[in-house]
Design an enzyme around this catalytic site. Structure first.
Site, mmCIF file in Angstrom:
data_model
loop_
_atom_site.group_PDB
_atom_site.id
_atom_site.type_symbol
_atom_site.label_atom_id
_atom_site.label_comp_id
_atom_site.label_asym_id
_atom_site.label_seq_id
_atom_site.Cartn_x
_atom_site.Cartn_y
_atom_site.Cartn_z
ATOM 1 N N LYS A 226 0.862 -1.190 0.000
ATOM 2 C CA LYS A 226 0.000 0.000 0.000
ATOM 3 C C LYS A 226 0.893 1.232 0.000
ATOM 4 C CE LYS A 226 -3.999 2.106 2.186
ATOM 5 N NZ LYS A 226 -3.476 3.487 2.084
ATOM 6 N N ASP A 639 2.666 -47.991 -13.395
ATOM 7 C CA ASP A 639 2.580 -46.799 -14.238
ATOM 8 C C ASP A 639 2.675 -47.221 -15.699
ATOM 9 O OD1 ASP A 639 2.616 -44.306 -15.331
ATOM 10 O OD2 ASP A 639 4.537 -43.697 -14.468
ATOM 11 N N LYS A 675 -3.676 -42.824 -14.396
ATOM 12 C CA LYS A 675 -3.771 -43.994 -15.263
ATOM 13 C C LYS A 675 -3.468 -45.288 -14.526
ATOM 14 C CE LYS A 675 -0.524 -42.603 -17.833
ATOM 15 N NZ LYS A 675 0.531 -42.663 -18.861
ATOM 16 N N GLY A 676 -2.798 -45.181 -13.370
ATOM 17 C CA GLY A 676 -2.239 -46.367 -12.752
ATOM 18 C C GLY A 676 -3.014 -46.928 -11.581
ATOM 19 N N HIS A 678 -2.127 -48.553 -7.559
ATOM 20 C CA HIS A 678 -1.161 -48.779 -6.483
ATOM 21 C C HIS A 678 -1.511 -50.069 -5.757
ATOM 22 C CE1 HIS A 678 0.255 -44.327 -5.889
ATOM 23 N NE2 HIS A 678 0.270 -44.713 -7.167
ATOM 24 N N ALA A 745 -4.930 -33.387 -8.821
ATOM 25 C CA ALA A 745 -4.954 -32.109 -9.532
ATOM 26 C C ALA A 745 -5.002 -32.356 -11.032
ATOM 27 C CB ALA A 745 -3.724 -31.285 -9.154
#
Length: 805
Positions: A226, A639, A675-676, A678, A745
């Site tokens: 400011k 993956d 795509k994978g 776990h 994300a």
């Protein structure tokens, strides 16, 4: 006398050089450089000091390279009137040749100038149009030479923001004042003034900030300092530059010293929003009042670009306007008369604390995606360190001292249409300010008060018409509506008294979620899925009972998207200052021997607090903070290469499950949200990281060796062609994997979701679960196995399997 040598050397009947001493500046110290094409081309540095211009002849001109040491020969002091001299010194006269005004501005000693001149090292800062930043004049050792007592100094650039730019000697070859080169000056041709070709824009209603007490969300807003000056719009185009107040008054004449600086901007026309402040290192509104009275120094800090080369930019988002403004200002030297308002990087709370601690005004928060709108709105917010505002002067209190025309000022402000009495201001005046105020108030005297005030406070007040506006700094407003510890800063002439309203902070738009005050909840994070920041926070609050059993007390890494899915993202391992208290920290020694903090979550508030700071994804360690040396899970991340179907990945997960079962280990499956898949093996905390990592690598190698056309255990993209990479590297100390039930994300806001083996065999898509669908699931369906040990039996089984292939 200081100028005796200057006068002795010149015949003023023959030379056009000035004879009069000139007037010293009442505010800052002026500076100039004159390029002198005499017997030898050189540059004359002039620094105003104690009524004269200290002068040095720089033989090769100033250099912006800090490693260059340019010879600067001390010459006789020159009169202040020489500062702007430009012209032709006739042949036969001392210094015969052409003098070009090469740079002009102000300078600022960085230590007492008298001491620096005495000891032979003068440190100073230049605020010019061509030279800026910090410089050093260093006197060389050795005896003085000749009858002139000449001193040899070195001019050296400090290594700062203004260093290492283009060579100014090569870049600038014309006059800073008239645009002429040496030939035009010697021929006495008329000044070549810059004439832009575009139509000069008219000013528009300025965008104003709404006062609030809380910082804005750093994802949807950025914060700027400011400023402490006059809000102005600079209009560039045909006919020259004009400077307009926020109420549309032409104040170009008041800031005439600043106007030539805009000639350095390369455009046909422009309308720039910014603030004029006191320049040359002077600070504060009072300093600006003094600078206006003295004709400078001024600085213009730009923060928005409304029009450029005939194009209206006001409807574009702030981020685009800022990029265009930065491009327009990029050729200018930093720290000059024209500068950009810096966007605050990092934690805004930390910046605000630093600004307030150093006596600053506060910050302005600006919505990144908003257009430029005239008037006050919540797109721009102002957060002040201390209360400050404009108030109408409605009278003065008589003083008991004859030397003082008044003791204090009575002030008021409008609340709606009503003028409300706000108390008295009794400090902040010097003699000149009091005399000026008394002269302005005298013709405005009136018999009746223009505002209702208690009798006790009205006693002894001489009332005036409410026309003058004062800028006032104050500690707080009392319960009776009076200003406490009010200090007068100066008169404001850019705002009429009828517009002065009582300014009260508005409540911020915050929603309480899991005990966390969430700001900017309506900001869209996932445009395609129409998921807002508030939606994301509510999801993590609701999913916490399912998520925390796997996340709780594990060191976290966060994927933050301050601008949403379409903006910048970054992976944050270490909390910085300003991290929310709900996200706790644990110190962890890393492989380099350094100890760094890591965040961990223990409840829903921690998850939501992370969302408040722009977090979308949570990634977890394979160990908990009470035993960081003992992993309690193994993760195999399947993956697949681009082009492989999910059916291929699904079959691979089922086969790897069977291989682990053959070794005596059970696992559970989780769709990664990408795509994978776990595969997670719960472990008893009986082995260290080296053993866990070696075992995981062995399992991946076993699968890749047995079916090399199907699997690879190597990260290389080339080796992954048409194969599935079994990522075993998640199983080393400090590595992370995405947490169960974490949102990813990625477009659509998919969730990393645990699934049963029956579900996995039926699924046709790799990321089928939305936020709403994930909240309907439960661990009982997945039925993860209990922790298992990497026993000698298991390790031997792996060794045998490897040998068999």
């Amino acid at each position: 006398m200081a100028l005796d040598r200057y006068h002795e050397r010149r015949d003023f009947a023959a030379t056009p050089e000035p004879r009069d001493e000139g007037q010293p500046s009442d505010v800052g110290l002026r500076y100039s450089i004159q390029n002198h094409d005499a017997t030898r081309l050189h540059w004359d540095l002039r620094l105003e000091w104690q009524g004269v211009l200290l002068s040095w002849a720089i033989t090769r001109g100033p250099s912006l390279n800090p490693s260059d040491k340019r010879l600067a020969v001390r010459t006789e002091d020159h009169p202040l009137s020489y500062l702007r001299f430009e012209g032709q010194i006739p042949s036969g006269q001392y210094g015969a040749g052409t003098v070009m005004l090469w740079d002009l501005g102000w300078w600022q000693p960085l230590e007492p100038a008298a001491r620096g001149l005495s000891k032979g090292h003068l440190r100073f800062r230049i605020h010019g149009r061509r030279l800026t930043g910090d410089w050093n004049l260093v006197r060389m050792k050795g005896r003085k030479t000749g009858d002139s007592k000449r001193e040899n100094w070195l001019l050296i650039k400090s290594d700062d923001e203004a260093a290492h730019r283009a060579d100014p000697v090569e870049t600038y070859r014309t006059s800073i004042a008239t645009g002429r080169d040496f030939a035009a000056i010697s021929a006495e041709k008329a000044p070549r003034l810059r004439d832009r070709t575009g139509t000069r824009p008219r000013p528009v209603p300025v965008q104003l900030a709404t006062l609030t007490e809380d910082l804005a969300d750093s994802g949807s807003h950025w914060h700027e300092l400011k400023l402490d000056g006059y809000r102005m719009q600079a209009a560039l185009g045909k006919g020259g530059t004009r400077i307009w107040t926020r109420n549309g008054h032409d104040w170009t004449d008041r800031f005439a010293d600043l106007v030539p600086a805009f000639d350095d901007l390369d455009c046909k026309s422009a309308l720039i929003d910014g603030e004029i402040v006191a320049g040359a290192g002077l600070q504060g509104f009072s300093a600006l009042q003094d600078a206006i009275a003295a004709g400078g120094p001024f600085g213009f800090v730009a923060f928005d670009l409304i029009q450029l080369d005939g194009k209206d930019l006001s409807k574009r988002p702030l981020t685009e306007r800022r990029r265009a403004l930065e491009q327009l200002f990029s050729p200018l030297p930093p720290m000059g008369a024209l500068d950009l308002s810096p966007v605050i990087d990092g934690d805004p709370q930390e910046a605000l604390d630093l600004i307030c601690g150093s006596g600053g005004e506060g910050v302005i928060a600006k919505r990144r995606d908003a257009p430029y709108r005239g008037g006050r709105s919540r797109d721009w917010l102002k957060i002040k360190c201390r209360h400050r505002g404009e108030f109408v002067i409605v009278g003065w209190q008589a003083s008991s001292s004859r030397a003082r025309p008044f003791a204090s000022l009575a002030v008021a402000a409008r609340r709606g249409r009503d003028l409300v009495y706000m108390g008295k201001v009794g400090t902040g005046f010097d003699e000149d300010a009091m005399a000026d105020l008394a002269a302005r108030m005298a013709p405005l005297k009136r018999a009746k008060p223009p505002v209702q005030a208690p009798k006790a406070e009205a006693r002894g007040v001489t009332w005036i018409d409410p026309r003058l506006v004062a800028e006032v700094n104050y500690a707080e407003t009392t319960g009776q509506g009076r200003l406490r510890h009010a200090v007068f800063l100066g008169l404001r002439e850019d705002k009429p008294a009828r517009q002065v309203q009582v300014e009260e902070p508005v409540a911020t738009d915050r929603e309480d979620i899991a005990g966390i005050a969430l700001s900017s909840g309506d900001r869209v994070i996932f445009p395609d899925a129409k998921v807002t920041k508030a939606d994301l926070a509510r999801y993590y609050r609701d999913i916490a009972p399912l998520m925390l059993p796997e996340v709780q007390d594990r060191p976290l890494s966060l994927v933050r998207l301050p601008d949403g899915l379409t903006g910048q993202r970054f992976f944050q391992k270490h909390p910085g200052k300003g991290f929310p208290d709900a996200l706790k920290t644990v110190p962890i020694a890393e492989s380099d021997g350094e100890t760094h903090p890591y965040a961990y979550g223990s409840d829903a508030a921690g998850l939501v607090a992370a969302v408040q700071m722009g977090t979308v994804e949570f990634h977890i360690w394979g160990a908990r903070r009470d035993r960081l040396d003992r992993p309690d899970r193994l993760v195999f991340d399947l993956d697949p290469d681009e082009g492989l179907s999910f059916a291929t990945t699904r079959r691979a997960a089922l086969d790897l499950r069977d291989r682990l079962a053959d070794l005596g280990l059970e696992c559970w499956a989780m769709l990664s949200g990408g795509k994978g898949v776990h595969l997670v093996v719960p472990l008893r905390r009986s082995v260290g990281w080296d053993t866990a990592k070696l075992f995981a690598r062995g399992v991946a190698t076993l699968a890749a060796t047995a079916q090399p056309d199907r699997f690879t255990a190597e990260m290389s993209k080339a080796r992954r062609k048409d194969r599935i990479f079994i990522d075993w590297l998640r199983n080393e100390r400090g590595s992370t994997s995405v947490a169960p039930f974490s949102v990813r994300a990625r477009p659509g806001a998919p969730v990393a979701c645990p699934v049963t083996w029956d579900e996995l065999s039926r699924l046709r898509r790799p990321a089928p679960f939305s936020l709403q669908e994930a909240c309907t699931r439960g661990w009982a369906d997945v039925a993860p196995p209990p922790p298992q040990g990497l026993t000698q039996k298991v390790i031997v089984a792996l060794d045998r399997a490897l040998k068999s292939v």
